[in-house]
Design an enzyme around this catalytic site. Structure first.
Site, PDB file in Angstrom:
ATOM      1  N   ASN A  11      41.841  48.846  46.707  1.00  0.00           N
ATOM      2  CA  ASN A  11      41.165  48.526  47.773  1.00  0.00           C
ATOM      3  C   ASN A  11      42.051  48.005  48.970  1.00  0.00           C
ATOM      4  OD1 ASN A  11      39.691  47.542  50.093  1.00  0.00           O
ATOM      5  ND2 ASN A  11      38.922  45.803  49.081  1.00  0.00           N
ATOM      6  N   TRP A  12      42.501  49.156  50.087  1.00  0.00           N
ATOM      7  CA  TRP A  12      43.572  49.041  50.918  1.00  0.00           C
ATOM      8  C   TRP A  12      43.207  47.951  52.047  1.00  0.00           C
ATOM      9  CZ3 TRP A  12      45.686  54.614  52.137  1.00  0.00           C
ATOM     10  CH2 TRP A  12      46.501  55.001  50.969  1.00  0.00           C
ATOM     11  N   LYS A  13      41.877  47.444  52.015  1.00  0.00           N
ATOM     12  CA  LYS A  13      41.483  46.770  52.818  1.00  0.00           C
ATOM     13  C   LYS A  13      41.874  47.410  54.524  1.00  0.00           C
ATOM     14  CE  LYS A  13      41.273  43.136  49.849  1.00  0.00           C
ATOM     15  NZ  LYS A  13      41.161  41.648  49.555  1.00  0.00           N
ATOM     16  N   HIS A 103      31.760  43.488  49.634  1.00  0.00           N
ATOM     17  CA  HIS A 103      32.889  42.934  49.297  1.00  0.00           C
ATOM     18  C   HIS A 103      32.648  41.339  49.818  1.00  0.00           C
ATOM     19  CE1 HIS A 103      37.208  41.545  49.485  1.00  0.00           C
ATOM     20  NE2 HIS A 103      37.358  42.697  48.494  1.00  0.00           N
ATOM     21  N   GLU A 105      34.865  39.770  52.014  1.00  0.00           N
ATOM     22  CA  GLU A 105      35.210  39.665  53.158  1.00  0.00           C
ATOM     23  C   GLU A 105      34.158  40.133  54.092  1.00  0.00           C
ATOM     24  OE1 GLU A 105      38.982  41.707  52.438  1.00  0.00           O
ATOM     25  OE2 GLU A 105      39.528  40.185  51.270  1.00  0.00           O
ATOM     26  N   GLU A 173      34.688  39.565  41.486  1.00  0.00           N
ATOM     27  CA  GLU A 173      35.724  39.137  42.289  1.00  0.00           C
ATOM     28  C   GLU A 173      35.699  37.698  42.855  1.00  0.00           C
ATOM     29  OE1 GLU A 173      38.078  42.424  44.139  1.00  0.00           O
ATOM     30  OE2 GLU A 173      36.805  42.024  45.630  1.00  0.00           O
ATOM     31  N   GLY A 179      43.489  37.322  46.907  1.00  0.00           N
ATOM     32  CA  GLY A 179      44.840  37.213  47.924  1.00  0.00           C
ATOM     33  C   GLY A 179      45.273  35.685  47.933  1.00  0.00           C
ATOM     34  N   SER A 219      44.096  39.164  42.992  1.00  0.00           N
ATOM     35  CA  SER A 219      45.254  38.683  42.403  1.00  0.00           C
ATOM     36  C   SER A 219      45.983  39.543  41.220  1.00  0.00           C
ATOM     37  CB  SER A 219      45.553  37.230  42.445  1.00  0.00           C
ATOM     38  OG  SER A 219      45.319  36.469  43.626  1.00  0.00           O
ATOM     39  N   GLY A 240      43.690  44.491  45.504  1.00  0.00           N
ATOM     40  CA  GLY A 240      43.828  44.411  46.981  1.00  0.00           C
ATOM     41  C   GLY A 240      45.290  44.442  47.261  1.00  0.00           C
ATOM     42  N   GLY A 241      46.066  43.499  47.561  1.00  0.00           N
ATOM     43  CA  GLY A 241      47.244  43.543  47.986  1.00  0.00           C
ATOM     44  C   GLY A 241      48.411  44.447  47.307  1.00  0.00           C
TER      45      GLY A 241
HETATM   46  P1  13P Z   1      44.184  40.879  45.981  1.00  0.00           P
HETATM   47  O1  13P Z   1      44.479  41.830  44.877  1.00  0.00           O
HETATM   48  O2  13P Z   1      44.818  40.844  47.216  1.00  0.00           O
HETATM   49  O3  13P Z   1      43.632  39.664  45.538  1.00  0.00           O
HETATM   50  O4  13P Z   1      42.492  41.261  46.665  1.00  0.00           O
HETATM   51  C1  13P Z   1      41.367  41.648  45.566  1.00  0.00           C
HETATM   52  C2  13P Z   1      40.514  42.132  46.348  1.00  0.00           C
HETATM   53  O5  13P Z   1      39.734  41.825  47.428  1.00  0.00           O
HETATM   54  C3  13P Z   1      39.945  43.636  46.103  1.00  0.00           C
HETATM   55  O6  13P Z   1      38.950  44.107  46.744  1.00  0.00           O
END
Ligand code: 13P
Length: 261
Positions: A11-13, A103, A105, A173, A179, A219, A240-241
């Protein structure tokens, strides 16, 4: 028991424009080839921003790159006067396979309620898209209710009325792990993912529960992915990251090579 192909989803956000996206996907593909990664042992999913989807889809089609494409959100509406919304119909036309729904967010910054998330699950299914239904507890929820109560309740609401033959993916999640560098332990992830599988069984039936992939997210890095993948109810990761760093995501995809790490 159904064989569930491990799913490593990035997930590149809101990162990487369409030019960066094309360069990234090419580099990731080369990195996997260099490492003699065998396509088909796992499924790789890329979830870029909407503006990148067309470019990435064209690239993976033209170069026959074995990545699945996903979007990060979908409108509850199919079309009409909904400024800024993106229809599942349009995503399906772009040969997008998956869409992230609910998600944390989106729940937090866009006030998406469980009802909206449930509507988005239906919108995705209506257009033949596979919803990646995200659930997870905040740090406060964890303290007050324990790890599984909130994600279980969220999933029950998201899946109410979803037919037994629907193709879905679930992502656990924990919000406190996203993050933060503070990943859940494999035991914690397993415990909640097992409970979520029970929810799939109760709402969609045992067959659906046996074939539905349940991912852990929060993470995830190349150094901890293998420990999650050893757990029986964790079928992959929503990353994510680490998914926008070529070497990291490449190593995550190749976790089977470093299971002993
Ligand atoms: P991180 O891997 O950056 O913690 O993010 C997880 C995430 O929200 C994937 O959707």
């Amino acid at each position: 028991m159904a064989v569930r192909t491990p799913f490593l989803a990035g997930n590149w956000k809101m990162n990487l424009d369409h030019l960066q996206a094309v360069a990234f996907v090419q580099k990731l593909n080369w990195s996997l080839k260099d490492a003699s990664h065998e396509n088909g042992t796992v499924e790789v999913g890329i979830f870029p921003p909407f503006t990148d989807l067309r470019s990435v889809q064209t690239l993976i089609d033209a170069d026959r790159i074995a990545f699945s494409l996903g979007a990060q959100d979908v409108s509850v509406h199919d079309r009409g006067a909904y400024t800024g919304e993106v229809s599942g119909e349009f995503l399906a036309k772009l040969r997008v396979t998956y869409v992230i729904v609910g998600h944390s967010e989106r729940r937090e910054y866009h006030h998406e309620s469980d009802d909206i998330v449930a509507e988005k699950v239906r919108a995705a299914l209506r257009h033949g898209l596979v919803p990646v239904v995200c659930v997870g507890e905040t740090a406060e929820d964890l303290e007050e209710f324990g790890a599984s109560a909130v994600p279980v309740a969220q999933l029950e609401k998201a899946l109410a009325g979803v037919p037994a033959d629907a193709d879905i993916v679930v992502a656990y999640e924990p919000v406190w792990a996203i993050g933060s560098g503070q990943a859940a332990t494999p035991d914690q992830a397993q415990e909640v993912c097992a409970k979520l599988r029970e929810v799939v069984a109760a709402t969609m039936g045992e067959d659906a529960a046996a074939r539905t992939r349940i991912l852990y997210g929060g993470s995830v890095k190349s150094g901890n992915i293998a420990s999650y993948m050893r757990e029986p109810d964790v079928d992959g990761a929503l990353v994510g990251g680490a998914s926008i760093v070529v070497d990291e995501f490449s190593a995550i995809i190749r976790y089977q090579k470093h299971v002993g790490v």
